[in-house]
Design a protein around this motif. Structure first.
Motif, PDB file in Angstrom:
ATOM      1  N   PHE A 242      41.534  -7.424   3.902  1.00 31.73           N
ATOM      2  CA  PHE A 242      39.944  -7.164   3.431  1.00 31.73           C
ATOM      3  C   PHE A 242      39.448  -7.659   2.431  1.00 31.73           C
ATOM      4  CE2 PHE A 242      41.057  -2.290   5.006  1.00 31.73           C
ATOM      5  CZ  PHE A 242      41.058  -2.926   6.328  1.00 31.73           C
ATOM      6  N   VAL A 243      40.299  -8.633   1.714  1.00 31.67           N
ATOM      7  CA  VAL A 243      39.626  -9.567   0.614  1.00 31.67           C
ATOM      8  C   VAL A 243      39.787 -10.989   1.103  1.00 31.67           C
ATOM      9  CG1 VAL A 243      39.727  -8.028  -1.065  1.00 31.67           C
ATOM     10  CG2 VAL A 243      41.933  -9.301  -0.468  1.00 31.67           C
ATOM     11  N   GLN A 244      39.884 -11.318   2.271  1.00 27.30           N
ATOM     12  CA  GLN A 244      40.125 -12.707   2.623  1.00 27.30           C
ATOM     13  C   GLN A 244      39.181 -13.882   2.167  1.00 27.30           C
ATOM     14  OE1 GLN A 244      42.745 -14.385   4.249  1.00 27.30           O
ATOM     15  NE2 GLN A 244      43.843 -12.451   4.358  1.00 27.30           N
ATOM     16  N   GLU A 245      37.927 -13.292   2.135  1.00 29.91           N
ATOM     17  CA  GLU A 245      36.747 -14.203   1.554  1.00 29.91           C
ATOM     18  C   GLU A 245      36.906 -14.510   0.221  1.00 29.91           C
ATOM     19  OE1 GLU A 245      31.883 -13.768   1.126  1.00 29.91           O
ATOM     20  OE2 GLU A 245      32.681 -12.567   2.222  1.00 29.91           O
ATOM     21  N   GLU A 246      37.427 -13.417  -0.645  1.00 31.04           N
ATOM     22  CA  GLU A 246      37.534 -13.618  -2.177  1.00 31.04           C
ATOM     23  C   GLU A 246      38.727 -14.550  -2.469  1.00 31.04           C
ATOM     24  OE1 GLU A 246      35.285  -9.661  -2.072  1.00 31.04           O
ATOM     25  OE2 GLU A 246      36.872 -10.506  -0.614  1.00 31.04           O
ATOM     26  N   LEU A 247      39.924 -14.334  -1.583  1.00 33.25           N
ATOM     27  CA  LEU A 247      40.989 -15.167  -1.895  1.00 33.25           C
ATOM     28  C   LEU A 247      40.890 -16.448  -1.402  1.00 33.25           C
ATOM     29  CD1 LEU A 247      43.800 -12.602  -0.252  1.00 33.25           C
ATOM     30  CD2 LEU A 247      43.365 -13.152  -2.794  1.00 33.25           C
ATOM     31  N   SER A 248      39.965 -16.945  -0.236  1.00 32.12           N
ATOM     32  CA  SER A 248      39.810 -18.212   0.227  1.00 32.12           C
ATOM     33  C   SER A 248      38.749 -18.703  -0.850  1.00 32.12           C
ATOM     34  CB  SER A 248      39.011 -18.126   1.446  1.00 32.12           C
ATOM     35  OG  SER A 248      39.857 -17.592   2.511  1.00 32.12           O
ATOM     36  N   SER A 249      37.786 -18.218  -1.420  1.00 35.66           N
ATOM     37  CA  SER A 249      37.094 -18.964  -2.319  1.00 35.66           C
ATOM     38  C   SER A 249      37.628 -18.769  -3.820  1.00 35.66           C
ATOM     39  CB  SER A 249      35.692 -17.882  -2.317  1.00 35.66           C
ATOM     40  OG  SER A 249      36.008 -16.833  -2.963  1.00 35.66           O
ATOM     41  N   SER A 250      38.873 -18.161  -4.032  1.00 30.44           N
ATOM     42  CA  SER A 250      39.516 -18.264  -5.274  1.00 30.44           C
ATOM     43  C   SER A 250      38.678 -17.360  -6.194  1.00 30.44           C
ATOM     44  CB  SER A 250      39.592 -19.694  -5.680  1.00 30.44           C
ATOM     45  OG  SER A 250      40.567 -20.554  -4.898  1.00 30.44           O
ATOM     46  N   THR A 251      37.881 -16.560  -5.768  1.00 28.95           N
ATOM     47  CA  THR A 251      37.304 -15.647  -6.707  1.00 28.95           C
ATOM     48  C   THR A 251      38.444 -14.490  -7.012  1.00 28.95           C
ATOM     49  OG1 THR A 251      35.291 -15.564  -5.096  1.00 28.95           O
ATOM     50  CG2 THR A 251      35.702 -13.728  -6.735  1.00 28.95           C
ATOM     51  N   LEU A 252      39.411 -14.402  -6.209  1.00 30.31           N
ATOM     52  CA  LEU A 252      40.697 -13.435  -6.794  1.00 30.31           C
ATOM     53  C   LEU A 252      41.845 -14.274  -6.329  1.00 30.31           C
ATOM     54  CD1 LEU A 252      39.515  -9.771  -5.320  1.00 30.31           C
ATOM     55  CD2 LEU A 252      39.616 -10.587  -7.682  1.00 30.31           C
ATOM     56  N   TYR A 253      43.096 -13.971  -6.902  1.00 31.33           N
ATOM     57  CA  TYR A 253      44.088 -14.496  -6.564  1.00 31.33           C
ATOM     58  C   TYR A 253      45.263 -13.554  -6.535  1.00 31.33           C
ATOM     59  CZ  TYR A 253      42.240 -18.829  -8.716  1.00 31.33           C
ATOM     60  OH  TYR A 253      41.298 -19.786  -8.914  1.00 31.33           O
ATOM     61  N   GLU A 254      45.993 -13.670  -5.386  1.00 30.54           N
ATOM     62  CA  GLU A 254      47.082 -12.613  -5.158  1.00 30.54           C
ATOM     63  C   GLU A 254      48.213 -12.907  -5.992  1.00 30.54           C
ATOM     64  OE1 GLU A 254      50.258 -11.210  -1.701  1.00 30.54           O
ATOM     65  OE2 GLU A 254      48.560 -12.738  -1.102  1.00 30.54           O
ATOM     66  N   ILE A 255      48.874 -11.877  -6.690  1.00 33.35           N
ATOM     67  CA  ILE A 255      50.177 -12.076  -7.541  1.00 33.35           C
ATOM     68  C   ILE A 255      51.322 -11.936  -6.701  1.00 33.35           C
ATOM     69  CG2 ILE A 255      51.336 -11.046  -9.471  1.00 33.35           C
ATOM     70  CD1 ILE A 255      48.842  -9.772 -10.376  1.00 33.35           C
ATOM     71  N   PRO A 256      52.081 -13.108  -6.378  1.00 36.45           N
ATOM     72  CA  PRO A 256      53.233 -13.118  -5.427  1.00 36.45           C
ATOM     73  C   PRO A 256      54.317 -12.535  -6.150  1.00 36.45           C
ATOM     74  CG  PRO A 256      53.164 -15.247  -6.795  1.00 36.45           C
ATOM     75  CD  PRO A 256      51.998 -14.282  -7.303  1.00 36.45           C
ATOM     76  N   ILE A 257      54.268 -10.965  -5.901  1.00 35.63           N
ATOM     77  CA  ILE A 257      55.402 -10.359  -6.577  1.00 35.63           C
ATOM     78  C   ILE A 257      56.523 -10.102  -5.400  1.00 35.63           C
ATOM     79  CG2 ILE A 257      54.121  -8.911  -8.069  1.00 35.63           C
ATOM     80  CD1 ILE A 257      54.105  -6.693  -5.870  1.00 35.63           C
ATOM     81  N   THR A 258      57.726  -9.755  -5.814  1.00 36.43           N
ATOM     82  CA  THR A 258      58.895  -9.518  -4.923  1.00 36.43           C
ATOM     83  C   THR A 258      59.840  -8.388  -5.665  1.00 36.43           C
ATOM     84  OG1 THR A 258      60.703 -10.441  -3.921  1.00 36.43           O
ATOM     85  CG2 THR A 258      60.506 -11.127  -6.007  1.00 36.43           C
ATOM     86  N   PRO A 259      59.978  -7.483  -4.707  1.00 34.18           N
ATOM     87  CA  PRO A 259      59.569  -7.252  -3.364  1.00 34.18           C
ATOM     88  C   PRO A 259      58.199  -6.987  -2.968  1.00 34.18           C
ATOM     89  CG  PRO A 259      60.665  -5.390  -4.143  1.00 34.18           C
ATOM     90  CD  PRO A 259      60.809  -6.345  -5.067  1.00 34.18           C
ATOM     91  N   THR A 260      57.751  -7.159  -1.786  1.00 35.51           N
ATOM     92  CA  THR A 260      56.559  -6.587  -1.652  1.00 35.51           C
ATOM     93  C   THR A 260      56.216  -5.440  -0.704  1.00 35.51           C
ATOM     94  OG1 THR A 260      56.491  -8.069   0.762  1.00 35.51           O
ATOM     95  CG2 THR A 260      55.776  -9.210  -1.431  1.00 35.51           C
ATOM     96  N   PRO A 261      55.348  -4.583  -0.860  1.00 30.92           N
ATOM     97  CA  PRO A 261      55.282  -3.380   0.021  1.00 30.92           C
ATOM     98  C   PRO A 261      55.334  -3.606   1.465  1.00 30.92           C
ATOM     99  CG  PRO A 261      53.349  -3.754  -1.508  1.00 30.92           C
ATOM    100  CD  PRO A 261      53.948  -5.098  -1.826  1.00 30.92           C
ATOM    101  N   ILE A 262      55.896  -2.963   2.072  1.00 31.17           N
ATOM    102  CA  ILE A 262      56.089  -3.104   3.627  1.00 31.17           C
ATOM    103  C   ILE A 262      54.886  -3.108   4.263  1.00 31.17           C
ATOM    104  CG2 ILE A 262      57.132  -2.019   5.683  1.00 31.17           C
ATOM    105  CD1 ILE A 262      59.563  -1.087   3.879  1.00 31.17           C
ATOM    106  N   SER A 263      54.617  -3.838   5.427  1.00 31.64           N
ATOM    107  CA  SER A 263      53.264  -3.765   5.991  1.00 31.64           C
ATOM    108  C   SER A 263      52.996  -2.576   6.663  1.00 31.64           C
ATOM    109  CB  SER A 263      53.021  -4.825   7.175  1.00 31.64           C
ATOM    110  OG  SER A 263      54.393  -4.861   7.928  1.00 31.64           O
TER     111      SER A 263
END
Length: 295
Positions: A242-263
């Motif tokens: 739901f935030v693909q536009e923000e991620l693609s435009s670098s308005t937001l950045y995903e924090i690459p945590i581990t482990p990640t929540p299960i889909s």
């Protein structure tokens, strides 16, 4: 007791003013029509027709009765036409229970396409959380619900539509390729309100990994979480798709945590033993064909 067969004969005789023509329309014999009219006259204790060599004419009592019978048959004919339109998917109503977040980010894009394909099927949306959606289903107030965390509940059918991923986002770029989950404790965390199904899911994920974090901001809308993260107020838990536009435009950045929540899945839930209306079934089939996982 309502003698519908007799009134049907009466309707055709009054309409055509001729017993022979009425018999032809009813695919029966002239004596059978005459017998039915006589029986109806006995039941009503009224003479309904005056016979002549040219045909039949309604008496004053017959005219009064025909006024009501004609209205009844017109309603029935209108009802048949409406059912035909519903079967042809030219008419109908779909009642859907769905949360605000799913409504905006998931449902509206598909609603627009559905409306273009079936412009005369109206949609009634009830904005509810997943637990409340189940309540509406139990009350038969909606045809189906769209939820983000399915429950294995008896007497319900579930249809998966789309896989989603919960992520943590921030305004600032991440310097590392991977962070341990515990790094979230160093961030001002922003989550949806307690009681929200997504919040319950994330709280359970953190707890299973030995973390019980107290968010600085709790709010009822994912929209607000996104906007607050964009202005640097804190780190928000949102749905990646739901935030693909923000991620693609670098308005937001995903924090690459581990482990990640299960889909998890977004899907349709409806009562197993309550048949879907033609309009609701049309909508369900439409969503299934949308190849939503490429959303």
């Amino acid at each position: 007791m309502l003698h519908t067969d007799l009134y049907k004969v009466f309707y055709y005789v009054a309409t055509y003013k001729n017993i022979t023509h009425a018999a032809n329309q009813l695919f029966t014999s002239q004596p059978a029509v005459s017998k039915s009219i006589k029986k109806l006259e006995e039941l009503t204790n009224c003479t309904l027709f005056v016979r002549s060599q040219k045909g039949v004419t309604l008496t004053s009592e017959g005219e009064l009765l025909f006024e009501y019978v004609q209205k009844a048959f017109n309603y029935l004919i209108s009802g048949e036409k409406m059912i035909e339109r519903i079967n042809n998917k030219e008419e109908g109503v779909v009642k859907i229970g769905i949360s605000n977040t799913l409504c905006k980010y998931f449902f509206f894009p598909h609603l627009e396409k559905f409306h273009q394909a079936y412009p005369n099927i109206s949609i009634q949306i009830m904005n509810q959380s997943s637990p409340n959606t189940y309540e509406l289903l139990d009350e038969c107030s909606i045809d189906f619900g769209i939820i983000s965390i399915p429950k294995n509940k008896p007497n319900y059918n579930y249809i998966g539509l789309m896989t989603v991923h919960d992520i943590f986002v921030t305004k600032n770029p991440c310097l590392q390729e991977q962070y341990p989950l515990e790094v979230l404790a160093d961030h001002p965390l922003m989550l949806l309100d307690k009681g929200n199904q997504t919040r319950i899911y994330i709280d359970d994920f953190l707890k299973r990994n030995g973390l019980e974090l107290k968010p600085e901001i709790e709010i009822g809308s994912m929209d607000f979480l996104v906007e607050l993260a964009k202005i640097g107020i804190g780190t928000a838990c949102v749905i990646r798709e739901f935030v693909q536009e923000e991620l693609s435009s670098s308005t937001l950045y995903e924090i690459p945590i581990t482990p990640t929540p299960i889909s998890r899945e977004i899907g349709i839930v409806h009562k197993a033993h309550v048949p879907l209306s033609i309009a609701a079934k049309t909508f369900v089939e439409f969503l299934e064909k949308q190849n939503i996982d490429s959303f």
